[in-house]
Scaffold this active site. Structure first.
Site, PDB file in Angstrom:
ATOM      1  N   HIS A  29      32.403  74.277  34.890  1.00  0.00           N
ATOM      2  CA  HIS A  29      32.596  74.271  35.884  1.00  0.00           C
ATOM      3  C   HIS A  29      32.343  73.589  37.392  1.00  0.00           C
ATOM      4  O   HIS A  29      31.341  72.753  37.142  1.00  0.00           O
ATOM      5  CB  HIS A  29      32.291  75.857  36.135  1.00  0.00           C
ATOM      6  CG  HIS A  29      32.666  76.458  37.474  1.00  0.00           C
ATOM      7  ND1 HIS A  29      32.234  76.906  38.485  1.00  0.00           N
ATOM      8  CD2 HIS A  29      34.250  76.566  37.951  1.00  0.00           C
ATOM      9  CE1 HIS A  29      33.201  77.565  39.358  1.00  0.00           C
ATOM     10  NE2 HIS A  29      34.000  77.701  39.196  1.00  0.00           N
ATOM     11  N   HIS A  71      35.007  72.222  47.013  1.00  0.00           N
ATOM     12  CA  HIS A  71      36.051  73.391  46.739  1.00  0.00           C
ATOM     13  C   HIS A  71      35.609  74.401  47.805  1.00  0.00           C
ATOM     14  O   HIS A  71      36.733  74.979  48.037  1.00  0.00           O
ATOM     15  CB  HIS A  71      34.534  74.575  45.813  1.00  0.00           C
ATOM     16  CG  HIS A  71      35.083  75.821  45.792  1.00  0.00           C
ATOM     17  ND1 HIS A  71      34.156  77.257  46.862  1.00  0.00           N
ATOM     18  CD2 HIS A  71      35.031  76.774  45.678  1.00  0.00           C
ATOM     19  CE1 HIS A  71      34.478  77.933  46.738  1.00  0.00           C
ATOM     20  NE2 HIS A  71      34.699  78.106  45.051  1.00  0.00           N
TER      21      HIS A  71
HETATM   22  O1  G3P Z   1      39.228  77.371  38.163  1.00  0.00           O
HETATM   23  C1  G3P Z   1      38.572  78.612  37.975  1.00  0.00           C
HETATM   24  C2  G3P Z   1      36.984  78.800  39.287  1.00  0.00           C
HETATM   25  O2  G3P Z   1      36.455  77.620  39.778  1.00  0.00           O
HETATM   26  C3  G3P Z   1      37.615  79.790  40.211  1.00  0.00           C
HETATM   27  O3  G3P Z   1      36.804  80.359  40.604  1.00  0.00           O
HETATM   28  O4  G3P Z   1      35.716  79.609  43.748  1.00  0.00           O
HETATM   29  O5  G3P Z   1      34.516  78.531  41.350  1.00  0.00           O
HETATM   30  O6  G3P Z   1      36.779  77.603  42.505  1.00  0.00           O
HETATM   31  P1  G3P Z   1      36.408  78.603  42.055  1.00  0.00           P
HETATM   32 MG    MG Z   2      37.582  75.955  40.840  1.00  0.00          MG
END
Ligand code: G3P
Ligand code: MG
Length: 270
Positions: A29, A71
């Site tokens: 992630h 992000h």
């Molecule tokens: O793409 C999955 C995840 O990254 C979505 O949530 O807020 O971490 O971008 P976020």
């Molecule tokens: Mg994401």
């Protein structure tokens, strides 16, 4: 929780076979962004050092149209750029920021990467990529369009195209119009009314949900429609075990040191 049952006539997106799929089960992630600064190349490298071969990252557009990884809407949390809206800054301004010091001194000076740099790293290392289109509010269609055009160019000739995902259907629709051949995924934090129709209209190959809303009925519904079922952000073994037992197709995690990506089931991890 119900998975939604308004679809009684599954309509596979391409013949009887599920569309081509290039991502492994475990996906790091934000480029493994907990023990390195999220959405930087340093984070990708850290994930790779733990054996990860696929990464998720968040992409938005600068004021002058460059695509970069970040992000949040603003620069405050993960750079030294303060409360300014990132998408209102030029790439020249963004490129001078420090996106590493907030995390820890060892990453001081780590820059915000552009998507073209990440593409080069992915292609050179054979990494898979899930690009989350994360538009600055109001820039959804332009960001979706720009990401699709860039991915078509940056991955030309590659057999392993990135998955383009978004919480924003309007961004995915723009990507679909610009480059329909690119695989798309709908991100769902909740199962809002009408999501199935939107997934059909966008011809997504995957639905990526908050892990808390995934259950057996939803996984089965997605599979019946030849879609992959993935979840974010899974950091606890108990959650991973539950989802693996549902037969889902992929997990996005921050915990690159906890889950061994070479083994689908972390109970088998060395
Ligand atoms: O793409 C999955 C995840 O990254 C979505 O949530 O807020 O971490 O971008 P976020
Ligand atoms: Mg994401």
């Amino acid at each position: 929780m119900t998975a939604g049952s308004s679809h009684s006539n599954p309509a596979p997106t391409r013949g009887d076979e599920a569309p081509a799929w290039h991502l492994p089960f475990w996906i790091a992630h934000r480029g493994a962004g907990r023990r390195a600064p999220e959405n930087t190349l340093a984070a990708f490298r850290l994930g790779a050092s733990h054996g990860y071969t696929a990464f998720e990252c968040d992409v938005k557009r600068s004021a002058d149209g460059e695509l970069f990884l970040l992000h949040d809407d603003t620069l405050a949390r993960t750079t030294n750029g303060g409360e300014q809206v990132a998408g209102e800054r030029s790439w020249d301004a963004l490129s001078r920021l420090d996106a590493g010091s907030w995390h820890s001194p060892g990453f001081a000076g780590e820059p915000i990467p552009r998507l073209d740099g990440i593409a080069a790293a992915c292609r050179a290392n054979g990494w898979g990529l899930n690009i989350e289109i994360k538009p600055t509010p109001g820039d959804e269609r332009e960001t979706g369009l720009a990401v699709a055009k860039a991915v078509r160019r940056l991955w030309a000739g590659s057999a392993t195209l990135p998955l383009l995902s978004s919480f924003r259907p309007d961004a995915l629709a723009a990507a679909q119009a610009a480059a329909p051949e690119l695989p798309r995924g709908l991100l769902l934090d909740t199962l809002w009314d009408g999501w199935q129709e939107v997934a059909d209209r966008l011809a997504v190959v995957a639905v990526v949900t908050n892990h808390r809303v995934m259950d057996r009925a939803l996984a089965m519904e997605l599979h019946a429609r030849r879609r992959r079922a993935l979840c974010y952000t899974v950091n606890e073994p108990v959650d991973a075990y539950r989802l693996i037992d549902l037969g889902i197709d992929g997990l996005i995690t921050d915990e690159v040191q906890r889950f061994a990506p070479g083994r689908q089931d972390p109970r088998l991890a060395a």
